[in-house]
Design an enzyme around this catalytic site. Sequence first.
Site, PDB file in Angstrom:
ATOM      1  CG  HIS A  59      39.172  38.779  40.770  1.00  0.00           C
ATOM      2  ND1 HIS A  59      39.544  37.592  41.291  1.00  0.00           N
ATOM      3  CD2 HIS A  59      37.848  39.049  40.846  1.00  0.00           C
ATOM      4  CE1 HIS A  59      38.511  37.336  42.164  1.00  0.00           C
ATOM      5  NE2 HIS A  59      37.667  38.275  41.801  1.00  0.00           N
ATOM      6  CG  HIS A  61      35.591  40.812  42.520  1.00  0.00           C
ATOM      7  ND1 HIS A  61      35.045  39.784  42.038  1.00  0.00           N
ATOM      8  CD2 HIS A  61      34.918  41.869  41.744  1.00  0.00           C
ATOM      9  CE1 HIS A  61      34.219  40.187  40.713  1.00  0.00           C
ATOM     10  NE2 HIS A  61      34.329  41.513  40.670  1.00  0.00           N
ATOM     11  CG  ASP A  63      35.979  38.119  47.734  1.00  0.00           C
ATOM     12  OD1 ASP A  63      35.965  38.855  46.753  1.00  0.00           O
ATOM     13  OD2 ASP A  63      35.579  36.837  47.602  1.00  0.00           O
ATOM     14  CG  HIS A  64      39.701  37.411  45.384  1.00  0.00           C
ATOM     15  ND1 HIS A  64      40.237  36.360  45.161  1.00  0.00           N
ATOM     16  CD2 HIS A  64      38.342  37.573  45.297  1.00  0.00           C
ATOM     17  CE1 HIS A  64      38.914  35.364  44.975  1.00  0.00           C
ATOM     18  NE2 HIS A  64      37.939  36.151  45.103  1.00  0.00           N
ATOM     19  CG  HIS A 136      35.173  36.421  38.349  1.00  0.00           C
ATOM     20  ND1 HIS A 136      34.079  35.756  38.742  1.00  0.00           N
ATOM     21  CD2 HIS A 136      35.664  36.993  39.215  1.00  0.00           C
ATOM     22  CE1 HIS A 136      33.739  36.188  40.122  1.00  0.00           C
ATOM     23  NE2 HIS A 136      34.601  37.035  40.018  1.00  0.00           N
ATOM     24  CG  ASP A 206      36.693  34.686  42.903  1.00  0.00           C
ATOM     25  OD1 ASP A 206      37.335  33.977  43.403  1.00  0.00           O
ATOM     26  OD2 ASP A 206      35.715  35.623  42.958  1.00  0.00           O
ATOM     27  CG  HIS A 264      36.042  31.713  46.162  1.00  0.00           C
ATOM     28  ND1 HIS A 264      34.734  31.954  45.481  1.00  0.00           N
ATOM     29  CD2 HIS A 264      36.503  32.995  46.300  1.00  0.00           C
ATOM     30  CE1 HIS A 264      34.467  33.207  45.412  1.00  0.00           C
ATOM     31  NE2 HIS A 264      35.538  33.982  45.934  1.00  0.00           N
TER      32      HIS A 264
HETATM   33 ZN   LIG Z   1      35.942  35.888  45.353  1.00  0.00          ZN
HETATM   34 ZN   LIG Z   2      35.344  37.564  42.132  1.00  0.00          ZN
END
Ligand SMILES: [Zn+2]
Ligand SMILES: [Zn+2]
Length: 303
Positions: A59, A61, A63-64, A136, A206, A264
């Site tokens: 996804h 976000h 941080d990914h 998520h 996530d 994570h």
């Molecule tokens: Zn994350």
């Molecule tokens: Zn996430």
Amino acid sequence: MRATFLGTAAARPTVGRNVTSIIVQREGDTLMFDCGEGTQRQMMRYGTGFSFGDIFFTHLHADHFLGVIGLLRTLGLQAREEPMDLWTPRGTEAILKQAVELGVERVPFEVRINGIDAGEKVARGGYDVVPFRVQHGGKAFGWAVVEHERLGRFNAQKARELGIPEGPLWGRLHHGQPVEVEGRVITPDDVVGEARPGRKLVISGDTRPCQATREIAEGADLLVHEATFGNDEAERAVHTGHSTAREAAEVAAAARVLRLVLTHFSPRYADDPRWLEKEARAVFPETAAAYDGMVVEVPFRAE
Ligand SMILES: [Zn+2]
Ligand SMILES: [Zn+2]
């Protein structure tokens, strides 16, 4: 097949952990799953090499995926010519396109942004990479690497005893065709064992613990499941669309996987996730907490 954890922290890096990325290597193929900020440096540190052609995003976000901006530019400086395929939940392609085109330089090789739906598969020689929908909020996937069945074991000694000359006839038998030797018909059953299951590695992305993960992870050799929180933050896990270590272990147990690796981790546990590991092991003993640079081998099962 082997998984290398390049980043194991949730939301932001800590001193000891980078944000999410996992490399899966299989018979010369290298696949990247997520690419958090700083991933390229982790690749250098842990020696994964830069010759790969696919990044699968769970996804978008930050941080990914923020790491893809710098990584693609570095690959450009290395005079890369091969195309790069980015795989992302259908409907999120535009966000990825912005990241790829950010700045004034142009990436000097082709970057293909592929929107994909849950259940579609990316077919490769001998295995498929399959996205599944997780919980998520918005569009979020987990990914499974699913090997095809392997041919049964060829019994060379038996083949010799039956007087089958070594060579093309062996190959035909191994691939399921009967052959004739001096007037006798020999069938594959005579010299080939049963087909052997391939390996399966599942990455949850996530997510809350969910049925889709349980289903696709059924009997998996390795389940990599997020464990952002511990029991003490169980309510926060619900509100933020994440899982606790215990919930990850419950998914692993329900799916009867061989091994579970947690990753994570919220920065508050990042210095010492051993007690997350402990909470999970109470439910599913074959659990380990990932750390940056951790390599997990996924062998074929003993026959
Ligand atoms: Zn994350
Ligand atoms: Zn996430």
